[in-house]
Design an enzyme around this catalytic site. Structure first.
Site, short mmCIF file in Angstrom:
data_model
loop_
_atom_site.label_atom_id
_atom_site.label_comp_id
_atom_site.label_asym_id
_atom_site.label_seq_id
_atom_site.Cartn_x
_atom_site.Cartn_y
_atom_site.Cartn_z
N TYR A 140 -6.26 4.28 -1.87
CA TYR A 140 -5.61 4.87 -3.05
C TYR A 140 -4.39 5.64 -2.57
CZ TYR A 140 -4.76 7.63 -7.27
OH TYR A 140 -4.18 8.21 -8.38
N ASP A 235 -0.15 6.93 4.91
CA ASP A 235 -0.35 7.84 3.78
C ASP A 235 -1.31 8.93 4.24
OD1 ASP A 235 -1.53 7.49 0.32
OD2 ASP A 235 -1.10 9.23 1.59
N LYS A 263 -0.92 17.52 -0.99
CA LYS A 263 -2.08 18.41 -0.96
C LYS A 263 -1.83 19.66 -0.10
CE LYS A 263 -5.10 14.48 -1.92
NZ LYS A 263 -5.66 14.69 -3.27
P1 KE4 Z 1 -1.17 12.77 -6.25
O1 KE4 Z 1 -0.15 11.94 -7.03
O2 KE4 Z 1 -2.51 12.86 -6.97
O3 KE4 Z 1 -0.63 14.13 -5.84
O4 KE4 Z 1 -1.45 12.03 -4.85
C1 KE4 Z 1 -1.85 10.69 -4.86
C2 KE4 Z 1 -2.56 10.38 -3.55
C3 KE4 Z 1 -1.89 9.67 -2.58
N1 KE4 Z 1 -2.48 9.37 -1.40
C4 KE4 Z 1 -3.75 9.77 -1.13
C5 KE4 Z 1 -4.36 9.42 0.19
C6 KE4 Z 1 -4.48 10.52 -2.08
O5 KE4 Z 1 -5.74 10.91 -1.80
C7 KE4 Z 1 -3.89 10.82 -3.32
C8 KE4 Z 1 -4.63 11.58 -4.41
N2 KE4 Z 1 -6.00 11.81 -4.17
C9 KE4 Z 1 -6.82 11.95 -5.36
C10 KE4 Z 1 -8.26 12.23 -4.95
N3 KE4 Z 1 -8.82 11.28 -4.09
C11 KE4 Z 1 -6.32 13.04 -6.27
C12 KE4 Z 1 -7.27 13.47 -7.35
C13 KE4 Z 1 -6.91 12.92 -8.69
O6 KE4 Z 1 -6.47 11.76 -8.77
O7 KE4 Z 1 -7.09 13.69 -9.67
#
Ligand code: KE4
Length: 424
Positions: A140, A235, A263
């Site tokens: 993801y 990533d 994060k």
């Molecule tokens: P954001 O757009 O949510 O800031 O980041 C996307 C993203 C990109 N790459 C990795 C490895 C990530 O884990 C994420 C976002 N992680 C999720 C939880 N596994 C965020 C939580 C959510 O979607 O509400």
């Protein structure tokens, strides 16, 4: 629990939430509506408190409302929230990031991990002039069109097969291979020779649950990308600063061409980063033709939060020793509790992020992760919540330990787990 808050929320937000995985869909019941948080604890709107292992899905590595971070945010906010112009603090944060990630020679701040990965993919295509991106099944990288093909996290949790709204001619330029499967990747490069712009990968997966790379896997990704003129994009939105003052690239020595961060780098405020080789980043406007922009990119208040967070970690020489020791204790305690109840679990950990799969065999990719008993996980989740332990509401997510989690928190969690496993 929290039903009154949810009744109001669903009248204005789809599913009552602003991000799908928060909705508790795969574990049942209403989400916890949080009124405040401090250290390792969150407090819901009905006054209950919980030991928090979600930590806003990773950013809160220092613990909630860290006094130094809050002071920096308040001090900065008092001087203006946003200017849409460069500030010297952005440079200060970027210098800290370069120190932690020598593979990042030039970077760009954005406001979310999705923006970071979306921009990195566009840059890889612009730099190489090639259309195809490879990602891993269950990986993801946020919700950009090209990257929602066979995605993990909320897409996996909600069992969304593909994603409506993404035109076939976009999806067809994203190839998907299993994580840890080199023959599949070699076949991809062979079949689409000269067409692959790059591969984006979580070097340690967190969004199918935590899955570590097999020995030599990342090194082979590097070699295959180099041999085929494709860019390797790490990533590290989740892994960045999670296991060391840097990322998986620092621990393994595998050098990606581009890296995405999020994060922790913003300390809980909206800040993310993409960056890497200077010659590649030179293709980004205003120096180059690949366009990317953002009104709140490098926002002063978010930057202050990031500087305070990274500076506090950097100044503490035993930060990761203590954090990783607590994480190992938690992992071991949960595994022992499951074993004493005769319940088969598999635990994968990277630094201070971990996943306990309700599975009988090793979890090394998305297919094996999906063999987990998600119903049993849901019961575990609800029972632990009743014991005052707030875990990620999905089998395909990670638990995060922070500097604020005390030894007593860990022991309380393990003791709760012993009780719950006996009841499952
Ligand atoms: P954001 O757009 O949510 O800031 O980041 C996307 C993203 C990109 N790459 C990795 C490895 C990530 O884990 C994420 C976002 N992680 C999720 C939880 N596994 C965020 C939580 C959510 O979607 O509400």
């Amino acid at each position: 629990m929290n039903s009154k808050a949810m009744e109001s929320a669903v009248r204005v937000f789809t599913g009552g939430v602003n991000s799908p995985v928060r909705a508790f869909k795969s574990v049942g019941g209403n989400p916890v509506f949080i009124s405040r948080a401090s250290g390792s604890r969150i407090f819901d709107v009905e006054g209950r408190d919980y030991i928090d292992y979600v930590g806003s899905w990773g950013p809160i590595i220092l613990g909630h409302a860290d006094p130094d971070v809050v002071a920096a945010v308040c001090r900065t906010a008092a001087n203006g929230l946003s200017f849409g112009a460069p500030t010297e603090n952005e440079t200060r944060l970027a210098e800290l990031i370069c120190e932690a990630f020598p593979v990042i020679e030039r970077m760009r701040f954005v406001s979310s991990g999705t923006e970071a990965t979306m921009s990195a993919v566009r840059l890889a295509r612009g730099f190489t002039g090639r259309p195809i991106i490879i990602k891993c099944d269950g990986g993801y990288h946020g919700h950009a069109d090209s990257l929602l093909v066979s995605a993990g996290s909320g897409v996996a949790t909600l069992a969304i097969p593909g994603c409506p709204g993404i035109p076939d001619d976009i999806a067809r330029n994203t190839l998907v291979v299993p994580f840890n499967d080199l023959p599949a990747l070699e076949a991809c490069f062979k079949e689409h020779s000269g067409q692959i712009a790059g591969m984006i990968v979580e070097p340690v997966c967190g969004n199918m649950g935590v899955v570590n790379p097999a020995t030599g896997y990342l090194e082979s990704l590097r070699q295959l990308c180099t041999a085929n003129g494709a860019l390797l994009i790490f990533d590290e939105v989740m892994t960045g600063f999670r296991g060391c003052f840097g990322g998986v690239s620092r621990l393994t020595g595998v050098k990606p061409d581009l890296t995405c961060l999020g994060k922790i780098v913003g300390g809980g405020m909206p800040l993310a980063v993409y960056g890497g080789r200077a010659d590649i980043m030179a293709q980004i406007a205003p120096e180059g033709p690949v366009y990317q922009a953002g009104t709140l990119s490098g926002n002063p208040v978010a930057v202050a939060s990031g500087i305070a967070t990274l500076s506090k970690i950097k100044a503490d020489n035993s930060f990761y020793d203590r954090l990783l020791a607590k994480s190992a204790r938690l992992e071991k305690g949960l595994a022992e509790a499951a074993s004493s109840a005769g319940i088969k679990v598999v635990s994968n950990r990277y630094g201070s992020m971990m996943t306990m799969f309700f599975a009988a065999a090793a979890v090394s990719d998305y297919e094996s992760a999906k063999k987990s008993d998600t119903q049993l996980f849901a019961r575990w989740f609800r029972e632990m919540l009743n014991e005052g332990i707030y875990l990620a509401p999905s089998q395909f997510e990670a638990a995060f330990v922070s500097a604020a989690h005390s030894e007593a928190d860990i022991e309380t969690t393990v003791a709760a787990a012993r009780q719950v496993f006996q009841r499952l």
